[in-house]
Design a protein around this motif. Structure first.
Motif, short mmCIF file in Angstrom:
data_model
loop_
_atom_site.label_atom_id
_atom_site.label_comp_id
_atom_site.label_asym_id
_atom_site.label_seq_id
_atom_site.Cartn_x
_atom_site.Cartn_y
_atom_site.Cartn_z
N ASP A 199 11.53 167.22 65.22
CA ASP A 199 11.58 165.76 65.23
C ASP A 199 12.81 165.22 65.98
O ASP A 199 13.22 164.09 65.77
CB ASP A 199 11.56 165.22 63.80
CG ASP A 199 12.72 165.72 62.96
OD1 ASP A 199 13.42 166.66 63.40
OD2 ASP A 199 12.94 165.18 61.86
N GLU A 200 13.39 166.01 66.87
CA GLU A 200 14.55 165.60 67.63
C GLU A 200 14.26 165.67 69.13
O GLU A 200 13.35 166.36 69.57
CB GLU A 200 15.75 166.49 67.30
CG GLU A 200 16.23 166.35 65.87
CD GLU A 200 17.36 167.30 65.55
OE1 GLU A 200 18.16 166.95 64.66
OE2 GLU A 200 17.47 168.37 66.16
N PHE A 201 15.05 164.94 69.89
CA PHE A 201 14.93 164.96 71.35
C PHE A 201 16.32 164.87 71.97
O PHE A 201 17.27 164.46 71.34
CB PHE A 201 14.05 163.80 71.84
CG PHE A 201 14.71 162.45 71.71
CD1 PHE A 201 15.37 161.86 72.79
CD2 PHE A 201 14.66 161.74 70.51
CE1 PHE A 201 15.97 160.63 72.67
CE2 PHE A 201 15.27 160.51 70.39
CZ PHE A 201 15.92 159.95 71.47
N THR A 202 16.42 165.28 73.21
CA THR A 202 17.68 165.19 73.95
C THR A 202 17.57 164.02 74.92
O THR A 202 16.68 163.98 75.77
CB THR A 202 17.94 166.48 74.75
OG1 THR A 202 17.98 167.58 73.84
CG2 THR A 202 19.27 166.39 75.48
N CYS A 203 18.48 163.07 74.77
CA CYS A 203 18.50 161.90 75.66
C CYS A 203 18.91 162.37 77.06
O CYS A 203 19.88 163.11 77.21
CB CYS A 203 19.48 160.86 75.13
SG CYS A 203 19.69 159.45 76.23
N GLN B 291 15.30 157.41 67.02
CA GLN B 291 16.24 156.79 67.95
C GLN B 291 15.69 156.69 69.38
O GLN B 291 16.38 156.20 70.27
CB GLN B 291 17.55 157.60 67.99
CG GLN B 291 18.30 157.58 66.68
CD GLN B 291 18.76 156.19 66.32
OE1 GLN B 291 19.27 155.46 67.16
NE2 GLN B 291 18.57 155.82 65.08
N LEU B 292 14.45 157.12 69.57
CA LEU B 292 13.83 157.07 70.90
C LEU B 292 13.51 155.63 71.26
O LEU B 292 12.80 154.93 70.55
CB LEU B 292 12.55 157.91 70.92
CG LEU B 292 11.79 157.95 72.23
CD1 LEU B 292 12.63 158.64 73.30
CD2 LEU B 292 10.47 158.68 72.06
N ALA B 293 14.07 155.16 72.37
CA ALA B 293 13.83 153.78 72.81
C ALA B 293 12.65 153.73 73.77
O ALA B 293 11.76 152.89 73.63
CB ALA B 293 15.08 153.22 73.48
N ARG B 294 12.66 154.62 74.76
CA ARG B 294 11.58 154.63 75.75
C ARG B 294 11.66 155.93 76.53
O ARG B 294 12.58 156.72 76.35
CB ARG B 294 11.71 153.45 76.71
CG ARG B 294 12.99 153.45 77.52
CD ARG B 294 13.14 152.19 78.36
NE ARG B 294 14.44 152.15 78.98
CZ ARG B 294 14.73 152.62 80.18
NH1 ARG B 294 13.78 153.19 80.91
NH2 ARG B 294 15.94 152.55 80.68
N GLY C 294 9.13 159.99 82.33
CA GLY C 294 8.81 161.13 81.47
C GLY C 294 10.02 161.70 80.77
O GLY C 294 9.89 162.69 80.03
N GLN C 295 11.20 161.12 80.94
CA GLN C 295 12.42 161.61 80.29
C GLN C 295 12.80 160.68 79.15
O GLN C 295 12.87 159.47 79.32
CB GLN C 295 13.57 161.65 81.32
CG GLN C 295 13.29 162.49 82.54
CD GLN C 295 13.17 163.97 82.19
OE1 GLN C 295 13.86 164.46 81.32
NE2 GLN C 295 12.28 164.66 82.87
N PRO C 296 13.05 161.23 77.94
CA PRO C 296 13.38 160.38 76.79
C PRO C 296 14.78 159.75 76.92
O PRO C 296 15.71 160.39 77.39
CB PRO C 296 13.34 161.35 75.61
CG PRO C 296 13.53 162.69 76.20
CD PRO C 296 13.00 162.64 77.58
N ILE C 297 14.86 158.48 76.51
CA ILE C 297 16.11 157.72 76.51
C ILE C 297 16.34 157.19 75.10
O ILE C 297 15.43 156.61 74.50
CB ILE C 297 16.07 156.54 77.52
CG1 ILE C 297 15.73 157.02 78.91
CG2 ILE C 297 17.38 155.76 77.51
CD1 ILE C 297 16.77 157.91 79.55
N CYS C 298 17.56 157.36 74.57
CA CYS C 298 17.86 156.90 73.21
C CYS C 298 18.13 155.40 73.18
O CYS C 298 18.33 154.76 74.22
CB CYS C 298 19.04 157.68 72.63
SG CYS C 298 20.63 157.30 73.38
#
Length: 98
Positions: free
Chosen positions: A68-72, A83-86, A90-94
């Protein structure tokens, strides 16, 4: 010490009119409350930035990135999925970087 901002303040003229006795009593009160500190002993306990820490060991347990985590891709910090904004290209941004 609390300050009452509603009380009238002394002007420069009022400060110049303080009596010698009152000024001496203030000076004696301030000097009685000071603490004698050895500056050399106080400086020995300080850690300076850039100090040599080569003999120090850091004991931290590092966990792998969870499901359930991602690297900004902007700040490169690992955040919870909430905390995922958009996603940009294709790259996650916090939320902090958005």
């Amino acid at each position: 010490m609390a300050t009452d901002y509603d009380t009238p303040r002394k002007t420069d003229d009022d400060l110049n009119e303080d009596s010698i006795e009152e000024l001496k009593s203030r000076r004696n009160d301030k000097s009685a409350s000071t603490v004698d500190v050895d500056e050399f002993e106080a400086a020995e306990s300080l850690e300076l930035p850039g100090a040599d820490l080569s003999n120090e060991e850091l004991a931290v347990r590092v966990l792998p990135k969870q499901q359930d985590e991602f690297t900004c891709m902007s700040c490169f910090l690992v955040h919870h999925r909430s905390q995922l904004a958009r996603e940009k290209n294709g790259q996650p941004i916090c939320r902090d970087c958005d």
